[in-house]
Structure formats: C-alpha cells, structure tokens
Design a protein around this motif. Structure first.
Motif, PDB file in Angstrom:
ATOM      1  N   PHE A 111     -15.695 -19.256 -95.825  1.00 16.75           N
ATOM      2  CA  PHE A 111     -14.444 -19.917 -96.239  1.00 16.75           C
ATOM      3  C   PHE A 111     -14.509 -20.196 -97.749  1.00 16.75           C
ATOM      4  CE2 PHE A 111     -12.319 -23.890 -97.368  1.00 16.75           C
ATOM      5  CZ  PHE A 111     -11.009 -23.611 -96.968  1.00 16.75           C
ATOM      6  N   THR A 112     -13.372 -19.954 -98.443  1.00 17.51           N
ATOM      7  CA  THR A 112     -13.233 -20.302 -99.873  1.00 17.51           C
ATOM      8  C   THR A 112     -11.867 -20.960-100.080  1.00 17.51           C
ATOM      9  OG1 THR A 112     -12.266 -18.156-100.460  1.00 17.51           O
ATOM     10  CG2 THR A 112     -14.665 -18.365-100.613  1.00 17.51           C
ATOM     11  N   GLY A 113     -11.832 -21.921-101.009  1.00 17.33           N
ATOM     12  CA  GLY A 113     -10.568 -22.587-101.310  1.00 17.33           C
ATOM     13  C   GLY A 113     -10.624 -23.262-102.673  1.00 17.33           C
ATOM     14  N   LEU A 114      -9.472 -23.799-103.104  1.00 13.58           N
ATOM     15  CA  LEU A 114      -9.369 -24.529-104.365  1.00 13.58           C
ATOM     16  C   LEU A 114      -8.958 -25.965-104.071  1.00 13.58           C
ATOM     17  CD1 LEU A 114      -7.630 -22.082-106.843  1.00 13.58           C
ATOM     18  CD2 LEU A 114      -9.974 -22.892-106.919  1.00 13.58           C
ATOM     19  N   ALA A 115      -9.743 -26.909-104.575  1.00 13.39           N
ATOM     20  CA  ALA A 115      -9.427 -28.326-104.399  1.00 13.39           C
ATOM     21  C   ALA A 115      -8.738 -28.855-105.664  1.00 13.39           C
ATOM     22  CB  ALA A 115     -10.694 -29.114-104.126  1.00 13.39           C
ATOM     23  N   GLN A 116      -7.609 -29.547-105.505  1.00 14.17           N
ATOM     24  CA  GLN A 116      -6.894 -30.151-106.632  1.00 14.17           C
ATOM     25  C   GLN A 116      -6.844 -31.668-106.425  1.00 14.17           C
ATOM     26  OE1 GLN A 116      -2.758 -29.133-107.096  1.00 14.17           O
ATOM     27  NE2 GLN A 116      -2.841 -29.488-109.312  1.00 14.17           N
TER      28      GLN A 116
ATOM     29  N   PRO B 264      -5.915 -34.813-113.844  1.00 15.12           N
ATOM     30  CA  PRO B 264      -6.002 -33.872-112.714  1.00 15.12           C
ATOM     31  C   PRO B 264      -6.818 -32.633-113.084  1.00 15.12           C
ATOM     32  CG  PRO B 264      -3.841 -33.760-113.705  1.00 15.12           C
ATOM     33  CD  PRO B 264      -4.541 -34.898-114.388  1.00 15.12           C
ATOM     34  N   ASP B 265      -7.512 -32.082-112.093  1.00 16.64           N
ATOM     35  CA  ASP B 265      -8.297 -30.854-112.286  1.00 16.64           C
ATOM     36  C   ASP B 265      -7.831 -29.869-111.220  1.00 16.64           C
ATOM     37  OD1 ASP B 265     -10.075 -28.845-112.624  1.00 16.64           O
ATOM     38  OD2 ASP B 265     -11.865 -30.107-112.641  1.00 16.64           O
ATOM     39  N   ASN B 266      -7.203 -28.793-111.653  1.00 16.69           N
ATOM     40  CA  ASN B 266      -6.575 -27.872-110.701  1.00 16.69           C
ATOM     41  C   ASN B 266      -7.502 -26.753-110.232  1.00 16.69           C
ATOM     42  OD1 ASN B 266      -4.142 -29.220-110.760  1.00 16.69           O
ATOM     43  ND2 ASN B 266      -3.475 -28.102-112.596  1.00 16.69           N
ATOM     44  N   LEU B 267      -8.687 -26.617-110.768  1.00 21.23           N
ATOM     45  CA  LEU B 267      -9.558 -25.500-110.416  1.00 21.23           C
ATOM     46  C   LEU B 267     -10.942 -26.004-110.017  1.00 21.23           C
ATOM     47  CD1 LEU B 267      -8.616 -23.038-113.317  1.00 21.23           C
ATOM     48  CD2 LEU B 267      -7.802 -22.989-110.955  1.00 21.23           C
ATOM     49  N   ASN B 268     -11.027 -26.393-108.776  1.00 20.98           N
ATOM     50  CA  ASN B 268     -12.300 -26.866-108.227  1.00 20.98           C
ATOM     51  C   ASN B 268     -12.646 -26.041-106.980  1.00 20.98           C
ATOM     52  OD1 ASN B 268     -12.951 -29.550-109.761  1.00 20.98           O
ATOM     53  ND2 ASN B 268     -10.750 -29.592-109.322  1.00 20.98           N
ATOM     54  N   PRO B 269     -13.373 -24.937-107.152  1.00 23.03           N
ATOM     55  CA  PRO B 269     -13.654 -24.061-105.996  1.00 23.03           C
ATOM     56  C   PRO B 269     -14.557 -24.758-104.974  1.00 23.03           C
ATOM     57  CG  PRO B 269     -14.919 -23.357-107.899  1.00 23.03           C
ATOM     58  CD  PRO B 269     -13.987 -24.425-108.397  1.00 23.03           C
ATOM     59  N   ILE B 270     -14.319 -24.450-103.743  1.00 29.64           N
ATOM     60  CA  ILE B 270     -15.124 -24.991-102.645  1.00 29.64           C
ATOM     61  C   ILE B 270     -15.364 -23.861-101.641  1.00 29.64           C
ATOM     62  CG2 ILE B 270     -13.059 -25.804-101.395  1.00 29.64           C
ATOM     63  CD1 ILE B 270     -14.791 -28.112-100.356  1.00 29.64           C
ATOM     64  N   THR B 271     -16.592 -23.717-101.219  1.00 27.22           N
ATOM     65  CA  THR B 271     -16.949 -22.620-100.296  1.00 27.22           C
ATOM     66  C   THR B 271     -17.898 -23.133 -99.214  1.00 27.22           C
ATOM     67  OG1 THR B 271     -18.891 -21.926-101.577  1.00 27.22           O
ATOM     68  CG2 THR B 271     -16.766 -20.927-102.162  1.00 27.22           C
TER      69      THR B 271
END
Length: 534
Positions: free
Chosen positions: A436-441, A476-483
């Motif tokens: 799983f991969t996603g972006l946390a904002q 705010p931080d719009n590019l926080n990858p999570i895997t």
C-alpha cells in the motif's frame, strides 16, 4: 537267581516290546519303517539279554548297569531326532506334490511350463499380483500363475503363486480363513501337517519355513496389497504354550520380531483332541519365518501353516485424503504411490508434497524401503488459479478505524478484491504479498502540535503491519508519503484490508483525480498470490 531263570523271567517283557514294534511301522514309508523297526528289535534284544546277564552278575557290576542305562537314553533321544527329521522330509515332499499337481493340470491343457526359461517367464509374468490378473481378465480360472511383484523385467525373477480368481466372499467376507477373489498365495515347505516329537525344553523344536519366493518379491507383494494374512493351525491335546509362567512355544516374523501365542485351549483338553486356528493379518504383514514348539507334558501336537496370502490393492496416500471419487487416483504423493498405480519406468515425476507440487526422481527397479528409491529434486510453482489485484482511490479519505474503500480497479484477476468494502478475501490457502502507498496531508494549526496518520494492514481484525507519518509544523504539508508492505500466509476465506488511524489534529489521505495540480493515483493498494498450498 540263575541265568536261565533270569531269561525265563524276562521273556514276557521282551515278547511285549517285540510285538509293539513289530506290529506297525513308525513311518508312512514302508521300507523306512521296516528298517527302523528292525533296528529297534535288535536293540531291545541286546538290551534284554544284557540286562538279564547283569541281573545275575555280582554287585560289583552296578557301574556297568548305570552306563547301559545312560546309553539307552542317548539312543532313544537319537531315534526321536531321526523321527522328527523324517516327518519334516515328509512335509517337504507333500508340498512338492502340491506344486507337481498344479503343473500337471497345466500340462493337461497342452502347455509345458517345465521347458520355459526365466526370460520367457518374465515375458509372461506381466502382472504384479493376482488382483491385477482378475482386473485384466475376470474370466481367468483359479490356479498357479507367474507374477512379478517387483516389476516386469526388473528386479528378481517372477514367482509361481496360486491365484484364487473366482473364490467367493466366504464367511461374510472374512477372507483371512477363506481366500476371496484376487487373493495371491505364496506357497512354502511347511503347509502339511507336522509333528514335533516329545522334546520338553522351551522352544526345543524349531522349524524354518522356506517360501517359494525371494524376500524382495514378498516385500513387493506386501506393499502392493491392501491386506495380508496367514494362519497357524494346531491339532493338539494336553499341550500348553505357557506353563508355570514360562513360554514354551512362539514364532518369528521375517523381520525378526518374536510373537507368542496369546491363547491356547490344548492344555485344558487332556483326553480330547482339539483343533485351533491362530490368524495373523494386517496391512504390510510380515510372513512367519520360524516356529518354536515344546511338549512339556508329553501330549500330542501337530501343526500346519497356511500359504502367505495377500489380496486387494494398497491405497495410495492420495486416496486416504481424497474428498471425491475423481480425486482418488489424481494426486500421487510419492514414488511409492506411483508404483502402486503401476508406474515402472525410472524417471522424473511430479507428486503432491505437503504444501506444493514437488519434482522427484523415482528409481522403480528398487523397492520403497531401499536407498535411492526416491530423490527429491525441487518443487514446481503450481497455482490452481491466478490471483492478483491493483486498485486506487480517486478522492480524499479521512475516516479512521474502518477498512479503506477504493473506487478504481485496474486489475482484479480472481475477483478476490471487493472495491466498495476494500476487503480482500483469500480464495485458496497460500502465501500472499500486499503493498500500500498513499499521501498524507495535514491541515494548518494555530500552535505546533504533533499530528500523525497511520496506515495499518489487518488480517481478520488483527493488525499485522503498520506505517506512520508524524508532523509538528504549523503550516500544511501536502507531500507526506506513507507505505506499508507485508508477506502474509492465509487460509482460504481469510480477509485482509487497509485501515488508517488519525491522531489529534491529524490529517487525511490526499487523492483527487479531478484536481488541476496533482490529480489522482496517489493512493494505491495491490497484492497477489506468491505460492499456493495444495
């Protein structure tokens, strides 16, 4: 007492002894019986005259009298041993007569098996058991056949056995006493009724049974058959097998295991003859190889041992686990299973292992209990069906502690992934891989606080893997990858999903395929079957 008076006094005794041994020979063979009777008459005459003379002799000859008595005992024991030896020879001759009778029956049909050499017999003996003969030709008559249990053209030469082709299911199917259809009987030299003489020490009588088949062929027949059996028949009177806590009789199997007779009614019948059968049977039974008997109470005793009988076809390991009739022969689990099914050519085969299909080398010119019969080479990556998926989200998601749903399916082979619920259900047992991969904002907050978002992999409600993003900035931080990735072993029906967790002032999964900047495809979930367990 004078010498003449001594002779007259002893004459009636001699007359009785002479009549007893002269009236009937002690053996079935008349010539042998007369020789034996003549020997006994001569011995008794000498013994009588010697005794008479010694009775009239002075007392100082007492030592010589005792020596004569000792000689008498030794001669008696020697003659008893000769009787036992003759009985054994008669038994062997009777067994040979049975084989000759079967050969004569074949000759009467126009065949001459006595002229066949081993190579011709190899060509004829294409079947491994009488069960296979019945399966190939149910109309075959019962009788003597050549079979080759260890394989046609390999191993030991074929063996000559008796096949019960048309025998009925006697005694309600109790084939141990009456052979059923397809029973293979290996003959031996101890099938006729035999006596044991009058030896009284425990196990003093010993009889080795010689089978008309090699040990290798007997082992091969046992492994191919569903069941084997043998019967020891006793004709006895006043003869215990266990007396005062001591075992007087026992027998040995071919593998050297000793077995005693657990029950015996012979010692309870002092004045009545009794017949009793001891049946031994079971899957993979070893034949009886040696018998030991004794006659401590001077009763009467004769015994017989039936041929070694095997019937049916041994079940493969696959059969014992089969759920349907179609599965019974479809999945052999070893070279031994393949051999039971009829394979005889050495080579590489695929068999069902504990978890996957294995590749093995089978050397069928060896028996399963011999080194080198089976060698494992490796395994094959066999899948009964393809199972893999790749799904995406196309909008933001901020709800925690529930399975993450998806909107787009790029691949869903096998249909195991349900998009609306976001739950994957394993169709088969095996090892699976998930990623799983996603972006946390995270939103802006007035003061610096810890903000976090986690992505967790769950199996049947239990968290098995976790990945987390932590932030403490004001902006705010719009590019926080999570895997998160994991290899998971699943049983058919197990459920797997992704579930997010959000802390205080947490964020959300960013994804908007309609956005002008950074459109969709940021949240992805995929998985596939690595290795199936069969």
């Amino acid at each position: 007492m004078s010498f003449q008076n001594t002779i007259k006094a002893f004459k009636p005794v001699y007359t009785v002894l002479y009549s007893a041994f002269h009236s009937k020979p002690l053996c079935e063979d008349e010539r042998m019986g007369h020789q034996f009777s003549g020997t006994m008459r001569s011995f008794l005459l000498i013994l009588t005259l010697s005794t008479c003379c010694l009775m009239a002799a002075p007392p100082d000859l007492q030592a010589r009298i005792e020596q004569l008595e000792k000689n008498y005992v030794e001669i008696k024991e020697h003659l008893q041993a000769k009787i036992i030896d003759l009985e054994m020879k008669v038994g062997r001759l009777e067994a040979k007569i049975e084989i000759q009778d079967s050969l004569l029956a074949v000759l009467e049909k126009g065949h001459d098996p006595l002229k066949e050499n081993v190579e011709i017999r190899r060509q004829i003996a294409t079947h491994r058991t009488c069960h296979e003969i019945v399966a190939a030709n149910p109309s075959s008559p019962s009788g003597m056949y050549w079979i080759d249990p260890d394989g046609h053209g390999i191993g030991d030469p074929p063996i000559h056995v008796h096949c019960d082709i048309k025998a009925a299911e006697a005694n309600g199917g109790n084939w141990k006493f009456d052979p059923v259809k397809g029973t293979t009987s290996i003959l031996h030299d101890s099938q006729s009724k035999m006596g044991i003489g009058n030896c009284t020490e425990p196990g003093c009588y010993s009889r080795l049974i010689n089978y008309y088949a090699s040990d290798r062929q007997i082992d091969a027949l046992r492994q191919l058959s569903e069941n084997c059996a043998q019967i020891i028949v006793l004709h006895c009177r006043n003869l215990p097998f266990n007396y005062n806590g001591t075992a007087y009789s026992w027998y040995y199997y071919k593998n050297g295991k000793r077995e005693t007779f657990h029950r015996n009614n012979c010692h309870e019948l002092v004045d009545k003859n009794h017949s009793e059968k001891f049946s031994i049977h079971g899957r993979g039974l070893q034949p009886v190889m040696r018998l030991h008997y004794s006659n401590p109470l001077n009763g009467s005793f004769q015994y017989q041992v039936t041929p070694f009988r095997c019937h049916g076809k041994a079940k493969t390991e696959a059969k014992t686990e089969a759920k349907t009739e179609a599965e019974t022969e479809a999945m052999p689990r070893s070279c031994e299973d393949l051999r039971r099914m009829g394979h005889t050519l050495n080579g590489i085969y695929s068999v069902r292992g504990d978890k996957q299909i294995e590749t093995v080398f089978c050397q069928f010119d060896k028996l399963p209990n011999e080194p080198g019969f089976q060698k494992k080479i490796g395994y094959q990556d066999i899948k009964t069906r393809p199972i893999y998926f790749y799904v995406q989200k196309d909008k933001h998601f901020s709800q925690s502690d529930v399975p993450l749903p998806f909107e787009r399916s790029l691949v869903n082979i096998g249909g195991a992934m349900d998009l609306p619920s976001g739950v994957f259900t394993a169709p088969v047992n095996g090892t699976y891989f998930f990623s799983f991969t996603g972006l946390a904002q995270f939103p802006m907050v007035p003061v610096p606080v810890l903000r976090e978002l986690g992505a967790n992999l769950y199996k049947n409600g239990e968290r098995i893997a976790i990945s987390q993003v932590n932030k403490g900035q004001l902006y705010p931080d719009n590019l926080n990858p999570i895997t998160v990735q994991s290899i998971v072993r699943l049983q058919a029906g197990d459920k797997v999903w992704i579930q997010i967790s959000i802390g205080i002032n947490g964020g959300f999964l960013y994804d908007d395929r309609h956005a002008e900047v950074n459109p969709g495809a940021h949240t992805n979930f995929n998985g596939w079957l690595l290795e199936e367990e069969i």
